[in-house]
Motif scaffolding. Structure first.
Motif, PDB file in Angstrom:
ATOM      1  N   ALA A 180      80.696  21.170 -94.585  1.00  0.00           N
ATOM      2  CA  ALA A 180      81.510  20.924 -93.284  1.00  0.00           C
ATOM      3  C   ALA A 180      81.529  22.064 -92.595  1.00  0.00           C
ATOM      4  N   TRP A 183      83.989  23.715 -86.820  1.00  0.00           N
ATOM      5  CA  TRP A 183      84.878  22.894 -85.882  1.00  0.00           C
ATOM      6  C   TRP A 183      85.185  21.689 -86.483  1.00  0.00           C
ATOM      7  N   LYS A 184      84.528  21.103 -87.330  1.00  0.00           N
ATOM      8  CA  LYS A 184      84.705  19.849 -88.269  1.00  0.00           C
ATOM      9  C   LYS A 184      86.044  20.241 -88.987  1.00  0.00           C
ATOM     10  N   ARG A 185      86.383  21.366 -89.650  1.00  0.00           N
ATOM     11  CA  ARG A 185      87.514  21.737 -90.303  1.00  0.00           C
ATOM     12  C   ARG A 185      88.631  21.846 -89.496  1.00  0.00           C
ATOM     13  N   LYS A 252      90.964  14.843 -93.008  1.00  0.00           N
ATOM     14  CA  LYS A 252      89.569  14.954 -93.239  1.00  0.00           C
ATOM     15  C   LYS A 252      88.938  13.712 -93.522  1.00  0.00           C
ATOM     16  N   ILE A 255      87.601  12.647 -90.367  1.00  0.00           N
ATOM     17  CA  ILE A 255      86.412  13.245 -89.753  1.00  0.00           C
ATOM     18  C   ILE A 255      85.339  13.108 -90.540  1.00  0.00           C
ATOM     19  N   ILE A 257      84.981  14.110 -94.176  1.00  0.00           N
ATOM     20  CA  ILE A 257      84.609  15.455 -94.968  1.00  0.00           C
ATOM     21  C   ILE A 257      85.541  15.221 -96.008  1.00  0.00           C
ATOM     22  N   ASP A 313      80.556  16.993 -96.550  1.00  0.00           N
ATOM     23  CA  ASP A 313      80.379  15.708 -96.126  1.00  0.00           C
ATOM     24  C   ASP A 313      80.836  14.637 -96.983  1.00  0.00           C
ATOM     25  N   LEU A 328      78.609  17.150 -85.329  1.00  0.00           N
ATOM     26  CA  LEU A 328      80.068  17.020 -85.074  1.00  0.00           C
ATOM     27  C   LEU A 328      80.836  15.880 -85.383  1.00  0.00           C
ATOM     28  N   ALA A 332      85.603  13.982 -84.201  1.00  0.00           N
ATOM     29  CA  ALA A 332      85.737  15.318 -84.039  1.00  0.00           C
ATOM     30  C   ALA A 332      85.797  15.731 -82.831  1.00  0.00           C
TER      31      ALA A 332
END
Length: 364
Positions: A180, A183-185, A252, A255, A257, A313, A328, A332
């Motif tokens: 991940a 920006w995902k986090r 998470k 998104i 993840i 992921d 992304l 997100a």
């Protein structure tokens, strides 16, 4: 061998007969294809025509009608009693079984005659198997292979198939992994922060006030207990979600993840709890510990390095690694865009207030 009964001229059940005797009665024209018959296991009386193929009567020529009254009188004088009830199915040793009662005869309905000059064609419906369900080989095998504690379920052939529930996905190692990105986090943190600010914030405030009142403290004590309750609830939130379900907090999961060990194994509750407190170090370094996720090879932050964890992921280390996505993602993008708009709007509002205050002071 099946035991058969047939309907006489007065709609009374006559019998019992064996299958061979039933065939002999048909060949001797004592019964016809229009005669209603019944045996053990059948739900209702049925014309003999519907069972002709099953009994092998199609090869015989169609008999001509005969005087049903005379046939009934001849049979009543024989050994077969018209009022004799249907015999009971075999019962277990030592158990008393009541004899089954033949279903009442249906109202007389006309039967269409076979087309002249041709062979009769019958609509053969499915007939219930005379073998009891609990004596079928597949049911016996299932009962033998079932543990003693599930014996009741094994005796029920209509019970749906059961499989052990798995609250957590199956771990599969040695595969390509999509880590991940930063920006995902960030997007997941925004969602979790929104949830925590509402639910956990209110609960922490409530518990803090209650504990402070019970202890008889003042305003300072209330602030301390509220801060401690909020910290504990935050720690439990991240530790519980990261060690259960999909190894991910609601943010998470939205998104796509999750948090696992460096080789893909699930993390325990204690390790997830330690990871939460390790985020304090990432904060004390002026958030440099968080920015490490944008530059390290496995997208690890400082607290990930300390606790030997990675954020990957949701399909990583599963039996379907091909479903991983490095882009992304729509969720997100929407979260980051909305948060950016809020930050920009807040900055504009702050500058506007500062400017308004300066102008008021100048011209006031």
């Amino acid at each position: 061998m099946s035991t058969w009964y047939y309907a006489g001229a007065e709609r009374q059940p006559l019998g019992p007969l064996s299958t061979d005797e039933l065939k002999q009665y048909f060949r001797s024209q004592r019964i016809t294809v229009d005669t209603l018959v019944w045996r053990d296991g059948m739900m209702q009386w049925r014309p003999l025509a519907e069972l002709a193929q099953q009994l092998g009567l199609l090869e015989a020529s169609r008999p001509t009608p005969f005087d049903a009254v005379a046939g009934a009188e001849a049979l009543s004088s024989g050994p077969d009693s018209p009022s004799m009830p249907a015999p009971a199915p075999p019962a277990a040793a030592g158990a008393e079984a009541e004899p089954p009662t033949a279903p009442s005869l249906p109202e007389r309905t006309p039967v269409a005659a076979a087309p002249a000059g041709g062979r009769a064609v019958f609509n053969l419906g499915s007939d219930p198997s005379p073998t009891p369900v609990y004596e079928r080989p597949e049911i016996i095998q299932r009962m033998a292979a079932t543990p003693a504690g599930d014996a009741v379920a094994a005796r029920n052939p209509y019970l749906a198939a059961r499989a052990p529930l798995q609250a957590q996905p199956t771990f599969v190692a040695d595969q390509d992994v999509v880590y991940a990105g930063f920006w995902k986090r960030v997007a997941a943190t925004i969602i979790d922060g929104f949830i925590l600010s509402i639910a956990v914030g209110l609960c922490g405030e409530l518990f803090g006030v209650i504990l402070s009142d019970l202890a008889g403290g003042g305003e300072l004590a209330t602030m301390i207990t509220t801060s401690l309750c909020t910290l504990i609830l935050n720690a439990l939130y991240f530790a519980w979600f990261h060690s259960t379900f999909n190894y991910a907090t609601p943010g998470k999961m939205a998104i796509g993840i999750k948090v696992v060990r460096s080789h893909g194994e699930p993390i325990s509750f204690l390790r997830a709890l330690a990871r939460f407190f390790a985020t304090i170090l990432s904060t004390l370094t002026f958030f440099i510990g968080y920015l490490m996720a944008a530059f390290t090879a496995r997208k690890q932050s400082l607290h990930d390095v300390i606790c030997d964890t990675v954020v990957v992921d949701k399909w990583a280390y599963t039996s379907e690694p091909e479903r991983q996505r490095s882009e992304l993602g729509l969720v997100a993008i929407v979260v980051l865009a909305l948060y950016g708009l809020v930050v920009v709007a807040a900055a504009v509002l702050v500058f506007f207030v500062i400017g308004l205050a300066a102008a008021t002071q100048r011209f006031g």
